[in-house]
Motif scaffolding. Structure first.
Motif, PDB file in Angstrom:
ATOM      1  N   TYR A   1      -0.407  14.089 -30.926  1.00  0.00           N
ATOM      2  CA  TYR A   1      -1.762  14.231 -31.480  1.00  0.00           C
ATOM      3  C   TYR A   1      -1.734  14.480 -32.983  1.00  0.00           C
ATOM      4  N   ILE A   2      -2.622  13.797 -33.684  1.00  0.00           N
ATOM      5  CA  ILE A   2      -2.902  14.066 -35.091  1.00  0.00           C
ATOM      6  C   ILE A   2      -4.117  13.225 -35.463  1.00  0.00           C
ATOM      7  N   GLU A   3      -4.874  13.652 -36.450  1.00  0.00           N
ATOM      8  CA  GLU A   3      -6.061  12.902 -36.847  1.00  0.00           C
ATOM      9  C   GLU A   3      -5.709  11.832 -37.875  1.00  0.00           C
ATOM     10  N   CYS A   4      -6.596  10.868 -37.984  1.00  0.00           N
ATOM     11  CA  CYS A   4      -6.369   9.721 -38.865  1.00  0.00           C
ATOM     12  C   CYS A   4      -7.443   9.690 -39.942  1.00  0.00           C
ATOM     13  N   HIS A   5      -7.020   9.554 -41.176  1.00  0.00           N
ATOM     14  CA  HIS A   5      -7.948   9.553 -42.305  1.00  0.00           C
ATOM     15  C   HIS A   5      -7.836   8.247 -43.076  1.00  0.00           C
ATOM     16  N   HIS A   6      -8.997   7.638 -43.339  1.00  0.00           N
ATOM     17  CA  HIS A   6      -9.033   6.435 -44.159  1.00  0.00           C
ATOM     18  C   HIS A   6      -9.048   6.874 -45.616  1.00  0.00           C
ATOM     19  N   VAL A   7      -7.975   6.587 -46.333  1.00  0.00           N
ATOM     20  CA  VAL A   7      -7.765   7.147 -47.671  1.00  0.00           C
ATOM     21  C   VAL A   7      -8.854   6.744 -48.651  1.00  0.00           C
ATOM     22  N   LEU A   8      -9.289   5.489 -48.606  1.00  0.00           N
ATOM     23  CA  LEU A   8     -10.273   5.007 -49.578  1.00  0.00           C
ATOM     24  C   LEU A   8     -11.680   5.052 -48.997  1.00  0.00           C
ATOM     25  N   PRO A   9     -12.627   5.678 -49.697  1.00  0.00           N
ATOM     26  CA  PRO A   9     -14.026   5.646 -49.253  1.00  0.00           C
ATOM     27  C   PRO A   9     -14.549   4.213 -49.247  1.00  0.00           C
ATOM     28  N   LEU A  10     -15.626   3.985 -48.523  1.00  0.00           N
ATOM     29  CA  LEU A  10     -16.191   2.637 -48.417  1.00  0.00           C
ATOM     30  C   LEU A  10     -16.568   2.061 -49.780  1.00  0.00           C
ATOM     31  N   HIS A  11     -17.084   2.908 -50.665  1.00  0.00           N
ATOM     32  CA  HIS A  11     -17.538   2.372 -51.948  1.00  0.00           C
ATOM     33  C   HIS A  11     -16.370   1.941 -52.826  1.00  0.00           C
ATOM     34  N   VAL A  12     -15.148   2.333 -52.443  1.00  0.00           N
ATOM     35  CA  VAL A  12     -13.955   1.906 -53.173  1.00  0.00           C
ATOM     36  C   VAL A  12     -13.271   0.761 -52.433  1.00  0.00           C
ATOM     37  N   ALA A  13     -13.141   0.915 -51.109  1.00  0.00           N
ATOM     38  CA  ALA A  13     -12.409  -0.077 -50.319  1.00  0.00           C
ATOM     39  C   ALA A  13     -13.252  -1.274 -49.925  1.00  0.00           C
ATOM     40  N   GLY A  14     -14.587  -1.094 -49.851  1.00  0.00           N
ATOM     41  CA  GLY A  14     -15.431  -2.179 -49.382  1.00  0.00           C
ATOM     42  C   GLY A  14     -15.319  -2.340 -47.873  1.00  0.00           C
ATOM     43  N   GLU A  15     -15.821  -3.442 -47.366  1.00  0.00           N
ATOM     44  CA  GLU A  15     -15.856  -3.671 -45.917  1.00  0.00           C
ATOM     45  C   GLU A  15     -14.750  -4.595 -45.447  1.00  0.00           C
ATOM     46  N   GLY A  16     -13.642  -4.661 -46.205  1.00  0.00           N
ATOM     47  CA  GLY A  16     -12.556  -5.546 -45.817  1.00  0.00           C
ATOM     48  C   GLY A  16     -11.799  -5.053 -44.600  1.00  0.00           C
ATOM     49  N   GLN A  17     -10.790  -5.821 -44.212  1.00  0.00           N
ATOM     50  CA  GLN A  17      -9.965  -5.474 -43.067  1.00  0.00           C
ATOM     51  C   GLN A  17      -9.154  -4.221 -43.365  1.00  0.00           C
ATOM     52  N   THR A  18      -9.160  -3.269 -42.457  1.00  0.00           N
ATOM     53  CA  THR A  18      -8.399  -2.037 -42.636  1.00  0.00           C
ATOM     54  C   THR A  18      -6.934  -2.282 -42.327  1.00  0.00           C
ATOM     55  N   LYS A  19      -6.062  -1.876 -43.264  1.00  0.00           N
ATOM     56  CA  LYS A  19      -4.620  -1.989 -43.080  1.00  0.00           C
ATOM     57  C   LYS A  19      -4.066  -0.620 -42.717  1.00  0.00           C
ATOM     58  N   LEU A  20      -2.901  -0.610 -42.039  1.00  0.00           N
ATOM     59  CA  LEU A  20      -2.298   0.658 -41.669  1.00  0.00           C
ATOM     60  C   LEU A  20      -1.943   1.487 -42.893  1.00  0.00           C
ATOM     61  N   SER A  21      -1.644   0.809 -43.997  1.00  0.00           N
ATOM     62  CA  SER A  21      -1.325   1.536 -45.227  1.00  0.00           C
ATOM     63  C   SER A  21      -2.545   2.237 -45.811  1.00  0.00           C
ATOM     64  N   ASP A  22      -3.745   1.870 -45.351  1.00  0.00           N
ATOM     65  CA  ASP A  22      -4.966   2.528 -45.805  1.00  0.00           C
ATOM     66  C   ASP A  22      -5.190   3.857 -45.084  1.00  0.00           C
ATOM     67  N   LEU A  23      -4.401   4.102 -44.032  1.00  0.00           N
ATOM     68  CA  LEU A  23      -4.617   5.269 -43.190  1.00  0.00           C
ATOM     69  C   LEU A  23      -3.561   6.339 -43.440  1.00  0.00           C
TER      70      LEU A  23
END
Length: 360
Positions: free
Chosen positions: A277-299
């Protein structure tokens, strides 16, 4: 007496007495003030919702509720009346949320930091867009909710708070000023936020995202993104398939499931219950990353405490930045402890020796 246990029949009796006595006499008889927030609607007429709910109790429980025994808001009178099948509507519209002010501020910025009239096509367009945002419940809105006059007034609330404005500012709120300052400091970033809110509303993506169970952030908690983009951001973080892939990729590389910010390991602390168990955080906010495909390196994998601290307010630190902050705090604590201990050791060294070393 169980508060709120009122039946449709008792509510209709309260309404009938209201009609018979007239509003002023009815309110005075039972000690209620005029409704400020909500009214109950019956056969096209509006009735003071708290008074009706309170008086209805006398037919179900033998006596009416006093005004100080309950509230007229959503948790008491409104909920009771709606549960009995009655329509309740707002007397006044809810305050503007950050997401709404962001869209209005974008208009003001594009208009040279000047307010816009109600007849302006851009105001009319925004007036049609704002009711689509899933922020305020239908029961909280009245027939004037975000109409062109209201939207135009909000643009002047923002424009008259601009540093270059020389006149007397109109009546606005602290949130207007906060969003204005964000636009002045980061115009491109805030414009992107506004664009994403519009796009998400146009496509319906933001409208179909239900509130999360722990959506307790207030309007400055998710700054600068606003509630809707924060909700979308959290939905990405809670994508179970992505989280599983991220965890698997770390384990395959021989890594440990420990927080990338503070090093907390759930399995090391909780044993089998914490394994995997551990939580997952998307490093870049939407206004920075946009709505593109999420990569594992983004997490990033982080613990619940660090996750909350990252999202507490903008700008969001990366896990590496939060780790550096934690390390600085620990280093400062160690220095403080050493400083406190040092004088005591020096004093001990100056104490005269005892025992066999004493000579007369």
């Amino acid at each position: 007496m169980r508060k709120g246990a009122i039946t449709p029949g008792s509510i209709l009796k309260a309404i009938a007495e209201y009609d018979q006595l007239g509003r002023d006499e009815f309110l005075a008889k039972y000690g209620f003030a005029a409704a400020l927030s909500y009214v109950v609607v019956h056969e096209g007429r509006d009735y003071d919702s708290k008074a009706i709910a309170g008086v209805a109790h006398q037919w179900d429980h033998g006596r009416p509720l006093r005004p100080d025994e309950f509230s007229g808001g959503k948790d008491h009178a409104v909920a009771w009346l709606e549960r009995a099948g009655f329509q309740v509507k707002a007397v006044r519209n809810p305050d503007w949320a950050r997401d709404e002010i962001i869209l209005a501020c974008q208009l003001v910025m594009e208009n040279g930091w000047k307010g816009l009239d109600a007849q302006d096509a851009r105001v009319v367009e925004l007036s049609a867009l704002l009711p689509l945002l899933p922020i305020h419940a239908e029961a909280e809105r009245n027939e004037k909710f975000r109409n062109p006059n209201g939207v135009a007034r909000k643009t002047f609330d923002i424009a008259t708070r601009h540093p270059a404005y020389q006149g007397k500012p109109t009546k606005g709120g602290a949130l207007d000023v906060a969003v204005l300052e964000e636009f002045l400091a980061r115009p491109e970033e805030m414009t992107e936020v506004a664009t994403l809110i519009r796009q998400g509303t146009d496509t319906g993506e933001l409208q179909t995202l239900p509130p999360t169970d722990d959506e307790v952030f207030d309007d400055d908690y998710s700054a600068p993104e606003g509630r809707l983009l924060m909700r979308r951001h959290q939905a990405r973080e809670r994508n179970k398939s992505l989280r599983k892939k991220k965890i698997a990729s770390v384990i395959q590389r021989g890594g440990r499931l420990e927080c990338e910010a503070c090093g907390f390991d759930f399995e090391a602390v909780y044993g089998d219950r914490g394994a995997g168990y551990i939580e997952c955080h998307h490093v870049l906010p939407l206004h920075v990353a946009g709505e593109g495909q999420t990569k594992l390196s983004d997490l990033a994998l982080i613990c619940a405490n660090c996750h909350r601290m990252i999202h507490r307010r903008a700008p969001w630190p990366t896990p590496e930045e939060l780790r550096a902050s934690i390390e600085r705090k620990h280093a400062a604590d160690r220095r403080a402890a050493e400083t406190l201990a040092r004088p005591r050791r020096a004093a001990d060294e100056q104490m005269p020796s005892t025992g066999s070393d004493i000579h007369f």
